[in-house]
Structures are given as C-alpha cells and as structure tokens.
Write a protein that holds these residues in place. Structure first.
Motif, PDB file in Angstrom:
ATOM      1  N   THR A  13       0.847  -1.194   0.000  1.00  0.00           N
ATOM      2  CA  THR A  13       0.000   0.000   0.000  1.00  0.00           C
ATOM      3  C   THR A  13       0.886   1.248   0.000  1.00  0.00           C
ATOM      4  OG1 THR A  13      -0.165   0.204   2.422  1.00  0.00           O
ATOM      5  CG2 THR A  13      -1.750  -1.244   1.330  1.00  0.00           C
ATOM      6  N   GLY A  14       0.248   2.399  -0.195  1.00  0.00           N
ATOM      7  CA  GLY A  14       0.975   3.668  -0.119  1.00  0.00           C
ATOM      8  C   GLY A  14       1.810   4.014  -1.325  1.00  0.00           C
ATOM      9  N   SER A  15       1.504   3.461  -2.495  1.00  0.00           N
ATOM     10  CA  SER A  15       2.337   3.680  -3.682  1.00  0.00           C
ATOM     11  C   SER A  15       2.521   5.159  -3.978  1.00  0.00           C
ATOM     12  CB  SER A  15       1.712   2.999  -4.904  1.00  0.00           C
ATOM     13  OG  SER A  15       1.823   1.603  -4.803  1.00  0.00           O
ATOM     14  N   CYS A  16       3.780   5.578  -4.104  1.00  0.00           N
ATOM     15  CA  CYS A  16       4.103   6.964  -4.441  1.00  0.00           C
ATOM     16  C   CYS A  16       5.559   6.990  -4.882  1.00  0.00           C
ATOM     17  CB  CYS A  16       3.884   7.883  -3.243  1.00  0.00           C
ATOM     18  SG  CYS A  16       4.123   9.638  -3.619  1.00  0.00           S
ATOM     19  N   HIS A  17       5.787   7.214  -6.183  1.00  0.00           N
ATOM     20  CA  HIS A  17       7.130   7.130  -6.750  1.00  0.00           C
ATOM     21  C   HIS A  17       7.445   8.426  -7.493  1.00  0.00           C
ATOM     22  CE1 HIS A  17       6.573   2.892  -5.835  1.00  0.00           C
ATOM     23  NE2 HIS A  17       5.459   2.924  -6.560  1.00  0.00           N
ATOM     24  N   GLU A  18       8.603   8.974  -7.226  1.00  0.00           N
ATOM     25  CA  GLU A  18       9.027  10.228  -7.850  1.00  0.00           C
ATOM     26  C   GLU A  18      10.082   9.936  -8.915  1.00  0.00           C
ATOM     27  OE1 GLU A  18      11.237  14.475  -6.684  1.00  0.00           O
ATOM     28  OE2 GLU A  18      10.522  13.125  -5.098  1.00  0.00           O
ATOM     29  N   LEU A  19       9.736  10.231 -10.163  1.00  0.00           N
ATOM     30  CA  LEU A  19      10.691  10.107 -11.261  1.00  0.00           C
ATOM     31  C   LEU A  19      11.385  11.453 -11.425  1.00  0.00           C
ATOM     32  CD1 LEU A  19      11.975   8.570 -13.630  1.00  0.00           C
ATOM     33  CD2 LEU A  19      10.036   9.307 -15.039  1.00  0.00           C
ATOM     34  N   VAL A  20      12.660  11.497 -11.063  1.00  0.00           N
ATOM     35  CA  VAL A  20      13.433  12.731 -11.117  1.00  0.00           C
ATOM     36  C   VAL A  20      14.009  12.875 -12.521  1.00  0.00           C
ATOM     37  CG1 VAL A  20      15.339  14.042 -10.135  1.00  0.00           C
ATOM     38  CG2 VAL A  20      13.976  12.538  -8.666  1.00  0.00           C
ATOM     39  N   ILE A  21      13.559  13.891 -13.244  1.00  0.00           N
ATOM     40  CA  ILE A  21      14.002  14.141 -14.615  1.00  0.00           C
ATOM     41  C   ILE A  21      15.320  14.911 -14.610  1.00  0.00           C
ATOM     42  CG2 ILE A  21      13.334  15.108 -16.842  1.00  0.00           C
ATOM     43  CD1 ILE A  21      11.086  13.252 -15.906  1.00  0.00           C
ATOM     44  N   SER A  22      15.408  15.900 -13.711  1.00  0.00           N
ATOM     45  CA  SER A  22      16.598  16.733 -13.576  1.00  0.00           C
ATOM     46  C   SER A  22      16.572  17.324 -12.172  1.00  0.00           C
ATOM     47  CB  SER A  22      16.605  17.854 -14.621  1.00  0.00           C
ATOM     48  OG  SER A  22      15.563  18.780 -14.356  1.00  0.00           O
ATOM     49  N   ASP A  23      17.548  18.161 -11.862  1.00  0.00           N
ATOM     50  CA  ASP A  23      17.601  18.746 -10.524  1.00  0.00           C
ATOM     51  C   ASP A  23      16.375  19.604 -10.214  1.00  0.00           C
ATOM     52  OD1 ASP A  23      20.003  17.563 -10.017  1.00  0.00           O
ATOM     53  OD2 ASP A  23      21.221  19.321 -10.524  1.00  0.00           O
ATOM     54  N   SER A  24      15.738  20.115 -11.246  1.00  0.00           N
ATOM     55  CA  SER A  24      14.609  21.026 -11.008  1.00  0.00           C
ATOM     56  C   SER A  24      13.288  20.512 -11.568  1.00  0.00           C
ATOM     57  CB  SER A  24      14.906  22.395 -11.629  1.00  0.00           C
ATOM     58  OG  SER A  24      15.053  22.287 -13.037  1.00  0.00           O
ATOM     59  N   ALA A  25      13.233  19.240 -11.998  1.00  0.00           N
ATOM     60  CA  ALA A  25      11.999  18.717 -12.584  1.00  0.00           C
ATOM     61  C   ALA A  25      11.807  17.246 -12.215  1.00  0.00           C
ATOM     62  CB  ALA A  25      12.015  18.868 -14.110  1.00  0.00           C
ATOM     63  N   ALA A  26      10.590  16.919 -11.801  1.00  0.00           N
ATOM     64  CA  ALA A  26      10.239  15.534 -11.468  1.00  0.00           C
ATOM     65  C   ALA A  26       8.732  15.379 -11.623  1.00  0.00           C
ATOM     66  CB  ALA A  26      10.671  15.190 -10.044  1.00  0.00           C
ATOM     67  N   ILE A  27       8.277  14.154 -11.766  1.00  0.00           N
ATOM     68  CA  ILE A  27       6.843  13.867 -11.751  1.00  0.00           C
ATOM     69  C   ILE A  27       6.588  12.757 -10.742  1.00  0.00           C
ATOM     70  CG2 ILE A  27       6.351  14.637 -14.108  1.00  0.00           C
ATOM     71  CD1 ILE A  27       6.424  11.734 -15.011  1.00  0.00           C
ATOM     72  N   LEU A  28       5.414  12.791 -10.133  1.00  0.00           N
ATOM     73  CA  LEU A  28       5.005  11.734  -9.217  1.00  0.00           C
ATOM     74  C   LEU A  28       4.172  10.705  -9.961  1.00  0.00           C
ATOM     75  CD1 LEU A  28       3.801  13.417  -5.879  1.00  0.00           C
ATOM     76  CD2 LEU A  28       5.936  12.182  -6.294  1.00  0.00           C
ATOM     77  N   ILE A  29       4.396   9.453  -9.645  1.00  0.00           N
ATOM     78  CA  ILE A  29       3.531   8.382 -10.119  1.00  0.00           C
ATOM     79  C   ILE A  29       2.783   7.867  -8.900  1.00  0.00           C
ATOM     80  CG2 ILE A  29       3.369   6.240 -11.437  1.00  0.00           C
ATOM     81  CD1 ILE A  29       4.796   8.483 -12.947  1.00  0.00           C
ATOM     82  N   ASP A  30       1.506   8.191  -8.785  1.00  0.00           N
ATOM     83  CA  ASP A  30       0.621   7.817  -7.687  1.00  0.00           C
ATOM     84  C   ASP A  30       0.970   8.551  -6.398  1.00  0.00           C
ATOM     85  OD1 ASP A  30      -0.953   6.157  -9.232  1.00  0.00           O
ATOM     86  OD2 ASP A  30       0.173   4.349  -8.750  1.00  0.00           O
ATOM     87  N   CYS A  31      -0.020   8.625  -5.530  1.00  0.00           N
ATOM     88  CA  CYS A  31       0.162   9.243  -4.216  1.00  0.00           C
ATOM     89  C   CYS A  31      -0.844   8.576  -3.284  1.00  0.00           C
ATOM     90  CB  CYS A  31      -0.051  10.756  -4.292  1.00  0.00           C
ATOM     91  SG  CYS A  31       0.574  11.644  -2.846  1.00  0.00           S
TER      92      CYS A  31
END
Length: 479
Positions: A13-31
């Motif tokens: 449970t609790g899925s939350c993954h941060e894909l870090v694109i660069s030092d100033s950009a990322a997207i979250l996959i689920d929260c």
C-alpha cells in the motif's frame, strides 16, 4: 534519472514514486495511502499520510488508478501546496472525485462545503488522457518528456505508465522501437490485472522498457484459473446457504465488487432451475450490496461499457446485465445499513452480503463482522489481498490456526474485541492482481527488454520470490 520511493516500495500500500528528470523537474507516479503495517522505508518508519518530501520540482502527478492505496494521499498533497496537473485515464477522471469525496468524508471532514471545495480543486487539475496515445508533458532543463497510458486490466480506468525522456527538446519526438534510441523509456506497472478476469481486457506488455518499475503483490504465488475459481465460489456459496446463515464478502468498492456481481449473476444464470440449498432456489438468492461508493462506481462501469471485454459485452447482448439484476438489493442510507445489520443478526437469513472495506479496516463490512462473525452459521469470504496489520489479515490467520472444536479466537475490530466462530474462506483467483506467472509473462512480452527491473508493491517474501524467478531468466532485478 533517479526514482525515489515515497511509499509502496516495501509493502503493498501507499504507492508513491518520484521520477526525477533533472535537478529542477520531477513527476510523481501515484500518491497512495499506507494501510496496515506498511511503512515507507521497510524499517518500521512512520505511516503518516502527510507529505514529507519537497514539492518544488514536482511538475505533476500521474495516477495509475483510483484505489485508495494509489490515490488516498492526494488531499494531503494538495494541502502541502501541490499546484500541478493530475494526468490519468478518462475513466479514472470520472471515478477519482467519487473516491476522494468518500475518503475525505470518512477520514478528514464531513463538512459538505469543505468537501465540495476540495473536489472542485481536484477536478480543475485533472487532465484525462486516452489509452495508447502519447501526450507531451513538457520540456524541462532540455529534456522532452512524454507520457502514454496503457490498459492495465486491474480496475476500470487502470493504466500502466510509459514515460519517455528525450534529451532533444522536440515535443513531437516520442518513443518507438523503430525510431531513434536517444530517449529513455521508464515504465511504471501500477497494479496489473490477472488475465481472464471478468469485465476488463487483459493487459498487453509495452513494446519497450529501459527501466521497469513492477508490482509484486502476488510475486510468490499462482492464482487459480477462472473455471476453478468459479467452481470454488459456487461451493462456498452453497456451503454458506446450507449453514442457513449469511455469507459476508469484504470487497473494495471499485473493481472487486463489480467482478463479484458479474460472477454471481453468471452462477445464477447457469443454475437458475436448481436449488442453491434445500428450499432456496438460486432464483430467490438475495445479494445485498452495501456500499454507496460501490453503487456510484457501478454506474460509471455501466456508463463505460465500451471499455468492457468481449465476454462482458456478449452477456449484455443476451439481455442480461451482470451489474444490475433482479436478485440484488442495494443499501444506500446509513439507516438502511444499520437496519440490515440488525435484521441479519436476529434472523441469520441466508444471503450474500458484499460490503465496502476490502481489508476490514473500515467501511460497512465492519458492522456486519461485529454483528455476525460470532455466529457459526456465518461464512466470511476473502477475495482480495489482506495486508499485514489489517483486521482482514488477522481474521485469515486466526482461521488458519483454529481447528474444528477449538474455542473461538478473538479479533480486534473497530476498538473492540469480538469472537470469531464463522467459517473463513479465501479465493485468491478473484484477486485483481496478476500472479507470479502473469508478471513474468508481462516482462517476457516486452519486445525490447528492460535494462533493470525495480520490484515494488509487495511484501518481502513476494518481492524476493519474483526477483529470483526473473534473475534466473537473465534480468537484472532490484528489490
């Protein structure tokens, strides 16, 4: 690139993954919300729903599906100052306000005006995307990022996520297996459905995945086949009715409830002229569905029949509706819920009750359990995963340890302690999750194999077992 796990790496449970694109950009996959004993780091960490990671570089949230363990922390995300878009499938965009409205009402506030304002804020951020079509998210620090959602077959609207990160800033350059290989494809499986499940098409593997973040809920076991699980469901129903008591089925309002209704309608259709138990024809069997959220979700399922699989559409063509049939009784109001619980407690009427609260940690199933699980005429059927530390897992484990004739085991439930005398059954084949064989086949079906597979969303035994199988097949696996 880097992947940071804010939940769901060491538990289910609790899925939350941060894909870090660069030092100033990322997207979250689920929260998602953590449940039971799950924690964020696998070492007894906090299970607080609050957001304890910085949001400055988070450009947006991608939602794989609307189960609470994948979306339940969204209210806290917005409360922490998240301002970005929420990308999801078209069906998830319809379902998410229903799920979050219910979750906020149960766990945060019953203030209707507050809930309405919150849902309005969520709806403004939603960007519904069709399946199987690349969508350009933006160019950040010289990297072009695109997203594609594919059917995952888990629940209506569920998707696995393909993210293409290309050092070229040209938005029209999206990932193909035949085109330039400058980009990196990261695939997040979300929750993958089991093949041959009712209602939804089977998931099809992606063409390519340089990095695969793969769920492992049932990475250490195999499900029964559809015919075997239907036969087991038939036998459990018959046994429960022969006991002349209620069959209680804790079920998630989204996915499991609709699949169970589909299968029960099919059993009634097949055995209509027979008796389910002495003096009780299948045609007279009452199925009580006690979950306002499940009712709302079922209406969305019915509205989106275009997303159903071929078998379900053939059932409709026979003038049968597997999600709304004569034997169903719908319980909506709280007063009717309590009246039904009390009536069954007094009468032990033979019937099937499908009630909200898949892991028995909350929802209306709790009141049925408190009232009926001390009655030996009652049967309880689990058809989904029970996370460690939840009452559902406690009931399962207690039933496995108890032998016939033993004194009842006592279960902690909703702040009280209750004796368990009911018979307990489990049918893993109705899980909405792929099993070990399905997960391996998904990986092997990727035309351009992953350079690395990161296993998440599973207890340690499940992750270790699946990692061993994949490693033997030559894959590099991190778990």
């Amino acid at each position: 690139m880097q992947i940071i796990h804010h939940g769901g790496k060491f538990g289910v449970t609790g899925s939350c993954h941060e894909l870090v694109i660069s030092d100033s950009a990322a997207i979250l996959i689920d929260c998602g919300l953590l449940q039971g004993n799950d924690d964020r780091n696998g070492r007894g960490g906090r299970t607080s729903p609050f957001i304890d990671f910085p949001l400055e570089r988070i450009k947006g949230l991608v939602l794989t599906h609307v189960h609470i363990d994948h979306c339940g922390r969204i209210p806290h995300l917005l409360g922490a100052g998240f301002q970005g878009p929420i990308w999801c499938s078209e069906a998830s965009a319809l379902l998410l306000p229903l799920v979050l409205g219910d979750a906020v009402k149960v766990g945060i506030s019953r203030d209707r005006h507050l809930i309405a304002r919150f849902l309005d804020s969520v709806k403004k951020r939603l960007i519904p995307l069709p399946y199987d079509r690349w969508h350009h998210l933006g160019c950040w620090d010289g990297r072009s990022v695109s997203l594609r959602l594919q059917q995952a077959g888990h629940i209506l609207g569920s998707a696995y996520v393909e993210v293409s990160v290309n050092p070229s800033p040209q938005p029209e350059q999206t990932a193909t297996i035949t085109g330039p290989r400058d980009d990196t494809i990261v695939v997040f499986s979300g929750d993958l459905g089991a093949p041959f499940a009712p209602l939804l098409p089977d998931p099809t593997p992606p063409e390519r995945a340089d990095i695969l973040v793969l769920e492992s809920t049932y990475g250490d076991r195999q499900h029964e086949g559809r015919e075997q699980r239907r036969e087991r469901l038939y036998r459990v129903i018959v046994r429960a009715l022969e006991n002349r008591g209620a069959l209680l089925v804790p079920a998630f309002s989204i996915g499991r409830t609709q699949e169970l209704l589909y299968e029960i309608e099919d059993l009634i259709s097949r055995h209509r002229t027979e008796e389910a138990a002495a003096g009780l024809p299948w045609d007279d069997l009452e199925i009580i569905v006690d979950s306002p959220l499940a009712l709302s979700v079922t209406r969305v399922y019915d509205r989106l029949r275009r997303l159903w699989d071929k078998g379900a559409l053939e059932t409709i063509a026979q003038n049968r509706n597997p999600l709304s049939f004569e034997q169903m009784t719908i319980i909506e109001s709280h007063a009717d819920h309590w009246a039904t619980v009390e009536y069954l407690r007094k009468t032990a009427r033979p019937c099937i009750v499908i009630a909200s609260g898949g892991m028995c940690a909350g929802g209306r199933i709790v009141n049925y359990l408190k009232a009926l699980m001390s009655d030996p005429r009652t049967d309880i059927l689990f058809v989904g995963y029970q996370a460690a530390g939840t009452p559902g897992r406690d009931i399962l484990e207690a039933a496995q340890q108890r032998r016939e004739g033993d004194a009842p085991v006592f279960i902690d439930l909703d702040g009280g302690t209750y004796p368990l005398r009911a018979a307990v059954h489990t049918i893993s084949g109705y899980s909405a999750h792929a099993d070990q064989r399905n997960l391996v086949e998904f990986v092997e079906g990727i035309a351009v194999s992953p350079k690395i597979i990161k296993l998440v969303h599973g207890e340690e035994a499940a992750r270790t077992a699946l990692a061993g199988v994949l490693a033997k097949k030559g894959y590099e696996v991190e778990h």
